[in-house]
Motif scaffolding. Structure first.
Motif, PDB file in Angstrom:
ATOM      1  N   ALA A  28      44.991  56.329  20.473  1.00  0.00           N
ATOM      2  CA  ALA A  28      44.149  57.529  20.449  1.00  0.00           C
ATOM      3  C   ALA A  28      44.615  58.553  21.483  1.00  0.00           C
ATOM      4  O   ALA A  28      44.651  59.761  21.212  1.00  0.00           O
ATOM      5  N   ARG A  33      37.086  59.782  17.124  1.00  0.00           N
ATOM      6  CA  ARG A  33      38.509  59.743  16.811  1.00  0.00           C
ATOM      7  C   ARG A  33      39.119  58.461  17.384  1.00  0.00           C
ATOM      8  O   ARG A  33      40.032  57.870  16.798  1.00  0.00           O
ATOM      9  N   GLN A  34      38.596  58.042  18.521  1.00  0.00           N
ATOM     10  CA  GLN A  34      39.031  56.804  19.168  1.00  0.00           C
ATOM     11  C   GLN A  34      38.684  55.586  18.298  1.00  0.00           C
ATOM     12  O   GLN A  34      39.535  54.710  18.080  1.00  0.00           O
ATOM     13  N   ALA A  67      40.816  55.178  15.341  1.00  0.00           N
ATOM     14  CA  ALA A  67      42.157  54.673  15.638  1.00  0.00           C
ATOM     15  C   ALA A  67      42.228  53.152  15.550  1.00  0.00           C
ATOM     16  O   ALA A  67      43.319  52.582  15.470  1.00  0.00           O
TER      17      ALA A  67
END
Length: 344
Positions: free
Chosen positions: A145, A297-298, A301
């Motif tokens: 990420a 978004r992390q 991932a």
């Protein structure tokens, strides 16, 4: 170094070349993780998903990653529903389960558990969290990420300032992350925590031995200033149930602190779950619409990173590129209501 057939018990296993190879493969697998492409390189393989401690993201992410590669999953959750509740040893459980599957992902509340389990089995074992020890697959997805966020911002990990804040003593995610960060060059690693929750000394010594600047602070307003990454963690209350610790309001990472102290291009991260209840000293929900907040978004991932790891451990990574084909089902646009405009 080949990962084929290896146990993944600690972040110690990964050097920089291996990280870059895994992240290149994870990039290739992002459309598969999003349901836009399909691969069946693990068709017929079986993952045993053994979670003896509570989990949402890690368990579902690991199982989804294996399914996206075409494999199948068999699972159990909680001590009370396994034969361990009847007195069976981890070694016996390990030997039995290895006859049912090709790969094991395990979480357990005891630090030594993953090593005992891996020693008794003949299939690869991946550590999904061993008490306050490590969480190597979380560290891999965190680094992936960071790479993607820095790529968007035109920055590199080398030479950056990384701030880790919260319960650094018991937070296994940061333990594994420091080991991976130390594989890069010329970092400043800032550990922000009360004295009772400081990062274990051996991890600080490891980073320093590898040439990084290490700083410690008990004041978030100072320690988080000018950081390229602010990685927040929650208070691990389950690790010290009968021992209350001082944890002041200063450790609440909220919009007011971010606007006052953080860089305009900072990346704000958290391994989750976060405690979003009023009065909790964690990552505040009032940052949800801040484009610097990268927590979702992390988590996204996690699937491509774990897919890359599973494919590597089971020796099919080189088959993925030629196996990809478009998915035939409907998929909505891959954004959420609070996602930043750049995230497509």
């Amino acid at each position: 170094m080949s990962l084929t057939g290896k146990h993944i018990l600690s972040s110690d296993l990964f050097d920089r070349d291996e990280l870059e190879r895994l992240f290149e493969l994870a990039d290739l697998l992002v459309p598969v993780a999003r349901g836009q492409q399909v691969t069946r390189v693990l068709e017929g393989a079986v993952l045993a998903s053994l979670f003896f401690e509570a989990s949402t993201r890690t368990r579902l992410s690991c199982e989804t990653a294996f399914l996206r590669l075409g494999g199948g999953v068999t699972s159990t959750t909680g001590m009370e529903v396994t034969s361990i509740a009847k007195g069976e040893s981890l070694a016996d459980t390990s030997r039995v389960v290895s006859g049912y599957c090709d790969l094991v992902v395990m979480r357990h509340p005891e630090v030594s558990s993953i090593h005992e389990f891996a020693a008794a089995t003949n299939v690869p074992v991946i550590n999904a969290g061993n008490g306050a020890g490590e969480h190597p697959t979380q560290a891999l997805l965190d680094m992936f990420a960071i790479h993607r966020e820095f790529g968007r911002l035109g920055k590199t990990v080398d030479g950056s300032r990384i701030a880790l804040v919260g319960d650094l003593r018991h937070g296994r995610t940061v333990h594994s992350l420091v080991k991976l960060l130390s594989r890069y060059d010329d970092l400043t690693i800032v550990c922000v925590a009360p004295d009772e929750l400081n990062m274990p000394a051996h991890l600080l010594e490891l980073a320093a031995e590898r040439g990084h600047r290490v700083e410690e602070s008990d004041q978030p307003s100072l320690g988080l200033k000018d950081a390229d990454v602010v990685y927040t963690t929650r208070l691990q209350t389950e690790r010290f149930k009968d021992r209350p610790l001082p944890y002041s309001d200063d450790f609440r990472v909220d919009a007011a602190l971010a606007d006052r102290v953080f860089r305009s291009d900072a990346v704000i991260m958290h391994p989750l779950p976060r405690d979003g209840r009023p009065g909790s000293n964690d990552l505040s929900p009032d940052l949800n619409r801040d484009p610097r907040l990268a927590i979702f978004r992390q988590t996204d991932a996690g699937i491509p990173t774990r897919m890359a790891l599973f494919a590597s451990v089971l020796g099919v990574a080189d088959e993925i590129r030629d196996s990809l084909r478009p998915a035939r089902w409907y998929r909505p646009e891959y954004v959420g209501p609070d996602d930043a405009p750049f995230y497509k």
